[in-house]
Design a protein around this motif. Structure first.
Motif, PDB file in Angstrom:
ATOM      1  N   LEU A 106     -20.449  -1.561  48.046  1.00 57.56           N
ATOM      2  CA  LEU A 106     -19.609  -2.764  47.977  1.00 57.56           C
ATOM      3  C   LEU A 106     -18.189  -2.438  48.413  1.00 57.56           C
ATOM      4  CD1 LEU A 106     -20.656  -4.637  44.736  1.00 57.56           C
ATOM      5  CD2 LEU A 106     -20.917  -5.351  47.094  1.00 57.56           C
ATOM      6  N   ASN A 107     -17.717  -1.278  47.975  1.00 54.50           N
ATOM      7  CA  ASN A 107     -16.370  -0.864  48.344  1.00 54.50           C
ATOM      8  C   ASN A 107     -16.221  -0.758  49.861  1.00 54.50           C
ATOM      9  OD1 ASN A 107     -13.727   0.460  47.840  1.00 54.50           O
ATOM     10  ND2 ASN A 107     -14.791   2.161  48.781  1.00 54.50           N
TER      11      ASN A 107
ATOM     12  N   PHE B  58     -17.555 -13.897  50.002  1.00 50.94           N
ATOM     13  CA  PHE B  58     -17.283 -12.463  50.106  1.00 50.94           C
ATOM     14  C   PHE B  58     -15.892 -12.226  50.685  1.00 50.94           C
ATOM     15  CE2 PHE B  58     -18.011  -8.208  51.864  1.00 50.94           C
ATOM     16  CZ  PHE B  58     -18.477  -7.606  50.725  1.00 50.94           C
TER      17      PHE B  58
ATOM     18  N   TYR C 217     -13.520   8.693  50.020  1.00 58.30           N
ATOM     19  CA  TYR C 217     -13.127   9.207  48.698  1.00 58.30           C
ATOM     20  C   TYR C 217     -14.111   8.842  47.588  1.00 58.30           C
ATOM     21  CZ  TYR C 217     -10.934   9.833  44.297  1.00 58.30           C
ATOM     22  OH  TYR C 217     -10.735  10.199  43.004  1.00 58.30           O
ATOM     23  N   PRO C 218     -14.567   7.574  47.477  1.00 56.96           N
ATOM     24  CA  PRO C 218     -15.550   7.267  46.441  1.00 56.96           C
ATOM     25  C   PRO C 218     -16.849   8.055  46.574  1.00 56.96           C
ATOM     26  CG  PRO C 218     -14.589   5.266  47.251  1.00 56.96           C
ATOM     27  CD  PRO C 218     -14.112   6.345  48.137  1.00 56.96           C
TER      28      PRO C 218
ATOM     29  N   TRP D 263     -10.244   2.507  41.840  1.00 57.20           N
ATOM     30  CA  TRP D 263     -10.663   3.905  42.012  1.00 57.20           C
ATOM     31  C   TRP D 263      -9.776   4.861  41.252  1.00 57.20           C
ATOM     32  CZ3 TRP D 263     -15.365   4.686  43.039  1.00 57.20           C
ATOM     33  CH2 TRP D 263     -16.076   3.791  43.819  1.00 57.20           C
TER      34      TRP D 263
ATOM     35  N   PHE E 125      -9.107  -5.952  49.254  1.00 55.27           N
ATOM     36  CA  PHE E 125      -9.319  -4.574  49.692  1.00 55.27           C
ATOM     37  C   PHE E 125      -8.765  -4.383  51.099  1.00 55.27           C
ATOM     38  CE2 PHE E 125     -12.043  -2.408  46.597  1.00 55.27           C
ATOM     39  CZ  PHE E 125     -12.188  -3.434  45.696  1.00 55.27           C
TER      40      PHE E 125
ATOM     41  N   LEU F 141     -10.292   6.095  52.739  1.00 51.59           N
ATOM     42  CA  LEU F 141     -10.506   5.196  51.601  1.00 51.59           C
ATOM     43  C   LEU F 141     -11.989   5.012  51.331  1.00 51.59           C
ATOM     44  CD1 LEU F 141      -7.901   2.358  52.154  1.00 51.59           C
ATOM     45  CD2 LEU F 141      -7.713   4.401  50.799  1.00 51.59           C
ATOM     46  N   ALA F 142     -12.809   5.035  52.386  1.00 54.62           N
ATOM     47  CA  ALA F 142     -14.242   4.842  52.188  1.00 54.62           C
ATOM     48  C   ALA F 142     -14.923   6.134  51.773  1.00 54.62           C
ATOM     49  CB  ALA F 142     -14.876   4.305  53.469  1.00 54.62           C
TER      50      ALA F 142
ATOM     51  N   THR G 117     -21.750   0.501  43.960  1.00 54.93           N
ATOM     52  CA  THR G 117     -20.299   0.327  43.938  1.00 54.93           C
ATOM     53  C   THR G 117     -19.662   0.853  45.219  1.00 54.93           C
ATOM     54  OG1 THR G 117     -20.457   0.738  41.590  1.00 54.93           O
ATOM     55  CG2 THR G 117     -18.271   0.676  42.519  1.00 54.93           C
ATOM     56  N   ILE G 118     -20.118   2.042  45.651  1.00 51.87           N
ATOM     57  CA  ILE G 118     -19.555   2.617  46.879  1.00 51.87           C
ATOM     58  C   ILE G 118     -19.857   1.712  48.071  1.00 51.87           C
ATOM     59  CG2 ILE G 118     -19.754   4.534  48.473  1.00 51.87           C
ATOM     60  CD1 ILE G 118     -20.365   6.249  46.011  1.00 51.87           C
TER      61      ILE G 118
ATOM     62  N   TYR H 186      -8.188  -1.936  45.459  1.00 50.91           N
ATOM     63  CA  TYR H 186      -8.793  -0.627  45.735  1.00 50.91           C
ATOM     64  C   TYR H 186      -8.150   0.437  44.856  1.00 50.91           C
ATOM     65  CZ  TYR H 186     -10.206   3.562  48.187  1.00 50.91           C
ATOM     66  OH  TYR H 186     -10.730   4.785  48.478  1.00 50.91           O
TER      67      TYR H 186
ATOM     68  N   GLN I 181     -12.747  -9.657  49.922  1.00 47.86           N
ATOM     69  CA  GLN I 181     -12.328  -8.733  50.973  1.00 47.86           C
ATOM     70  C   GLN I 181     -10.800  -8.704  51.100  1.00 47.86           C
ATOM     71  OE1 GLN I 181     -14.596  -9.650  54.420  1.00 47.86           O
ATOM     72  NE2 GLN I 181     -15.243  -7.533  54.652  1.00 47.86           N
TER      73      GLN I 181
ATOM     74  N   LYS J  96     -18.069  -2.191  52.101  1.00 51.14           N
ATOM     75  CA  LYS J  96     -18.181  -3.524  52.705  1.00 51.14           C
ATOM     76  C   LYS J  96     -16.865  -4.286  52.559  1.00 51.14           C
ATOM     77  CE  LYS J  96     -21.463  -5.661  53.927  1.00 51.14           C
ATOM     78  NZ  LYS J  96     -21.863  -5.905  55.329  1.00 51.14           N
ATOM     79  N   LEU J  97     -16.258  -4.163  51.379  1.00 48.35           N
ATOM     80  CA  LEU J  97     -15.007  -4.883  51.129  1.00 48.35           C
ATOM     81  C   LEU J  97     -13.885  -4.352  51.999  1.00 48.35           C
ATOM     82  CD1 LEU J  97     -15.154  -5.273  47.273  1.00 48.35           C
ATOM     83  CD2 LEU J  97     -15.112  -7.105  48.927  1.00 48.35           C
ATOM     84  N   LEU J  98     -13.948  -3.063  52.319  1.00 46.52           N
ATOM     85  CA  LEU J  98     -12.922  -2.496  53.188  1.00 46.52           C
ATOM     86  C   LEU J  98     -13.122  -2.919  54.630  1.00 46.52           C
ATOM     87  CD1 LEU J  98     -12.577   1.125  51.835  1.00 46.52           C
ATOM     88  CD2 LEU J  98     -10.798  -0.570  51.927  1.00 46.52           C
ATOM     89  N   GLY J  99     -14.249  -3.554  54.920  1.00 48.31           N
ATOM     90  CA  GLY J  99     -14.465  -4.058  56.268  1.00 48.31           C
ATOM     91  C   GLY J  99     -15.361  -3.175  57.112  1.00 48.31           C
TER      92      GLY J  99
ATOM     93  N   ARG K  67      -9.052   3.608  57.805  1.00 49.29           N
ATOM     94  CA  ARG K  67      -9.565   3.407  56.448  1.00 49.29           C
ATOM     95  C   ARG K  67     -10.662   4.392  56.094  1.00 49.29           C
ATOM     96  NH1 ARG K  67      -9.726  -3.111  55.705  1.00 49.29           N
ATOM     97  NH2 ARG K  67      -7.521  -3.386  56.129  1.00 49.29           N
TER      98      ARG K  67
ATOM     99  N   VAL L 135      -6.406  -2.903  52.703  1.00 53.44           N
ATOM    100  CA  VAL L 135      -5.362  -1.879  52.732  1.00 53.44           C
ATOM    101  C   VAL L 135      -5.797  -0.740  53.640  1.00 53.44           C
ATOM    102  CG1 VAL L 135      -4.218  -2.225  50.550  1.00 53.44           C
ATOM    103  CG2 VAL L 135      -6.361  -0.988  50.606  1.00 53.44           C
ATOM    104  N   ASP L 136      -4.804  -0.021  54.135  1.00 50.25           N
ATOM    105  CA  ASP L 136      -5.077   1.175  54.930  1.00 50.25           C
ATOM    106  C   ASP L 136      -4.778   2.406  54.084  1.00 50.25           C
ATOM    107  OD1 ASP L 136      -5.725  -0.414  56.970  1.00 50.25           O
ATOM    108  OD2 ASP L 136      -3.836  -0.221  58.059  1.00 50.25           O
ATOM    109  N   THR L 137      -5.227   3.533  54.589  1.00 49.34           N
ATOM    110  CA  THR L 137      -5.011   4.788  53.857  1.00 49.34           C
ATOM    111  C   THR L 137      -3.526   5.033  53.640  1.00 49.34           C
ATOM    112  OG1 THR L 137      -6.905   5.579  55.105  1.00 49.34           O
ATOM    113  CG2 THR L 137      -5.702   7.185  53.818  1.00 49.34           C
TER     114      THR L 137
END
Lengths: 235, 311
Positions: free
Chosen positions: A136-137, B76, A217-218, B122, B83, A214-215, A133-134, B118, B80, A139-142, A211, B85-87
């Motif tokens: 994928l998260n 994918f 935190y999980p 979470w 997700f 955001l990456a 999950t982390i 996101y 994407q 990866k999804l955040l870029g 970001r 978003v920025d902090t």
């Protein structure tokens, strides 16, 4: 285009009479270009040496074990290096995950009434599902990190928590009490911080700077839950 | 970075237009789109003078990338976009959900047509784990006061908390969105949030409960109930203020029924968490005699006791 090129070539031919004949030769017509693409001899010899087909099985296994051990050292002493990222493997995470799940297992078999610590399968599912999950998260955040690289890092960074589990089991042999609990709490908190720091040292650079939190935190949540399982373990 | 800024401005502009004149928004946006395409083509041919055709194509596609249609749902890239978003954006949304006030629409002011998954994902995960862990910590604290209580990690509660929270945060928005869609069919003038926006609103509205649950560690009953009520009020107020502009167009009866259902479900979730994870004393461990259980109103709820006794 040819009309433009030819005066230049003729000039060159005039200045260097040694290659005068070359100006007439045109390679592009129908002479096949042949040759051997050579590898520098040193690299070739090295490749021949480390060919996995010819070496003994013992050496193969030892080499893999050494690679795993080296990565353990990288986790215990995290510094800016991407050895964990460059050649990933999932052997270390598997070993660590199984060890942790075995150590979290109760010694007694009469387990119906013992009040629900995590079972072997639950530990396994939490670690792998959480890591996936982390990943994928991120990866999804870029993030620019491959799927298995991230799994590898997250798995290897359980190592400090494994050590914490070992210490906790040893301390629990001495019996339970408030002082004992305080020592265990300290050890687990220390190792939890260690895990988070180690994994973020490897993973944080893969994200754009706005970001990172955001990456990360999980990852924090993931190790927090594992630490909780370790701290609440009672034999 | 420049492309991002461009896209962001465009979204913002579109939002403003939508807010001002909902009917004219689509036409003006398409005008803008065509004009920009025109500019892009001119620039492309200017640069690509004498160059190869493929390069020009590349230029054009890179310039027009932000106006591409959304990618398909099996790719994918499609996920994407949820997700993206920025902090600072996530923190801003959390702040928005923590401080609701009337006339402040969470969707229009914080999401701005870019709902993310996101936050909801979470926040739900955190809430589930925090519920299980703090619920368990109350047991530790209870054991310190009364050594006869047998402590156990109660790991199954993590599963229960996770299933409950995730079901609530996904199924209730689904039902709400479906209902609003149905009402929109009957009444033309109603606006509508997308499903993702609804999920996002619900997910962020659950954030208040994380500090609330941590504060429930204080082993004083009336303080726990006070914080619970406060958290519930904040969370439900945010939901109501966000939903109000949509349901305002509907009949008074339906609007009232819908909003009260939303608040009631939210209250049920909070109450269920309070009673299941923070029982004053674990009943089956203290004393076997049933008359010795504390005479609090909580024990009247049979559903909250049943899992404890079977475990």
């Amino acid at each position: 285009a040819e009309a433009e090129d030819s005066p230049g070539e003729q000039e060159a031919a005039a200045s260097k009479p040694l290659f005068a004949g070359l100006s007439d030769v045109s390679i592009s017509q129908d002479i096949p270009i042949e040759g051997e693409i050579t590898i520098p001899s040193r690299a070739r010899a090295q490749e021949h040496d480390s060919s996995t087909l010819n070496e003994s099985i013992r050496r193969t296994i030892m080499r893999d074990l050494k690679a795993v051990g080296r990565k353990f050292m990288h986790v215990l002493y995290p510094r800016k290096s991407n050895a964990l990222l460059r050649d990933w493997d999932l052997w270390g995470p598997l070993i660590l995950c199984v060890t942790l799940a075995l150590m979290l297992q109760k010694s007694s078999i009469d387990g119906k009434n013992d009040g629900g610590g995590p079972e072997f399968a639950e530990v396994f599912v939490i670690i792998w599902f959480g890591a996936v999950t982390i990943t994928l998260n991120s990866k999804l955040l870029g993030g620019n990190i491959s799927f298995f690289q991230s799994l590898c890092v997250l798995g290897y960074c359980i190592l400090p928590l494994n050590i914490a589990m070992l210490i906790c089991r040893l301390l629990l042999l001495a019996g339970q009490g408030p002082i004992n609990f305080m020592i265990r709490l300290f050890v687990v908190l220390l190792m939890f911080a260690w895990s988070v720091v180690a994994s973020t040292a490897f993973l944080a650079d893969s994200q754009p700077p706005n970001r990172k939190a955001l990456a990360v935190y999980p990852v924090f949540l993931f190790y927090f839950v594992i630490s909780w399982m370790i701290l609440t373990f009672t034999p | 970075a420049a492309a991002d800024e461009l896209a962001f401005h465009e979204f913002e502009e579109a939002t403003n237009l939508l807010a001002e004149t909902p009917d004219a928004a689509t036409t003006s946006q398409s005008d803008e789109l065509t004009s920009r395409e025109h500019v892009a083509v001119v620039v492309g041919s200017g640069i690509g003078y004498g160059a190869e055709v493929g390069e020009e194509e590349d230029d054009k596609t890179s310039l027009l990338q932000e106006e591409k249609p959304q990618p398909r749902f099996w790719t994918f890239d499609y996920y994407q976009s949820f997700f993206d978003v920025d902090t600072s954006q996530v923190l801003d949304r959390i702040k928005g959900s923590l401080l609701p006030h009337p006339g402040h629409n969470f969707v229009r002011h914080h999401l701005r047509n870019r709902p993310d998954l996101y936050g909801p994902f979470w926040i739900c995960a955190t809430l589930a784990f925090v519920l299980a862990v703090t619920g368990n910590l109350t047991l530790v604290l209870a054991q310190r006061r009364d050594p006869s209580i047998h402590y156990s990690p109660q790991f199954h509660k993590v599963t229960i908390a996770g299933i409950t929270i995730y079901c609530y945060a996904w199924l209730v928005p689904l039902a709400l969105w479906g209902f609003l869609r149905w009402r929109q069919g009957t009444r033309e003038r109603m606006g509508l949030y997308t499903f993702l926006e609804t999920v996002c609103v619900y997910g962020y509205s659950l954030f208040v409960f994380i500090p609330t649950v941590v504060l429930w560690l204080i082993p004083v009953q009336w303080i726990q109930w006070l914080f619970g009520a406060l958290g519930l009020a904040l969370s439900a107020a945010g939901l109501v203020f966000t939903l109000w502009p949509v349901v305002r167009e509907d009949t008074r009866l339906v609007a009232a029924a819908l909003l009260s259902t939303v608040v009631l479900l939210h209250a049920l979730l909070a109450l269920g968490c309070k009673l299941y994870f923070f029982q004053p004393l674990p009943l089956d461990h203290v004393v076997p005699a049933p008359q010795a259980t504390p005479p609090s109103p909580n024990v009247l709820l049979p559903s909250s006791i049943q899992p404890m006794t079977t475990s």
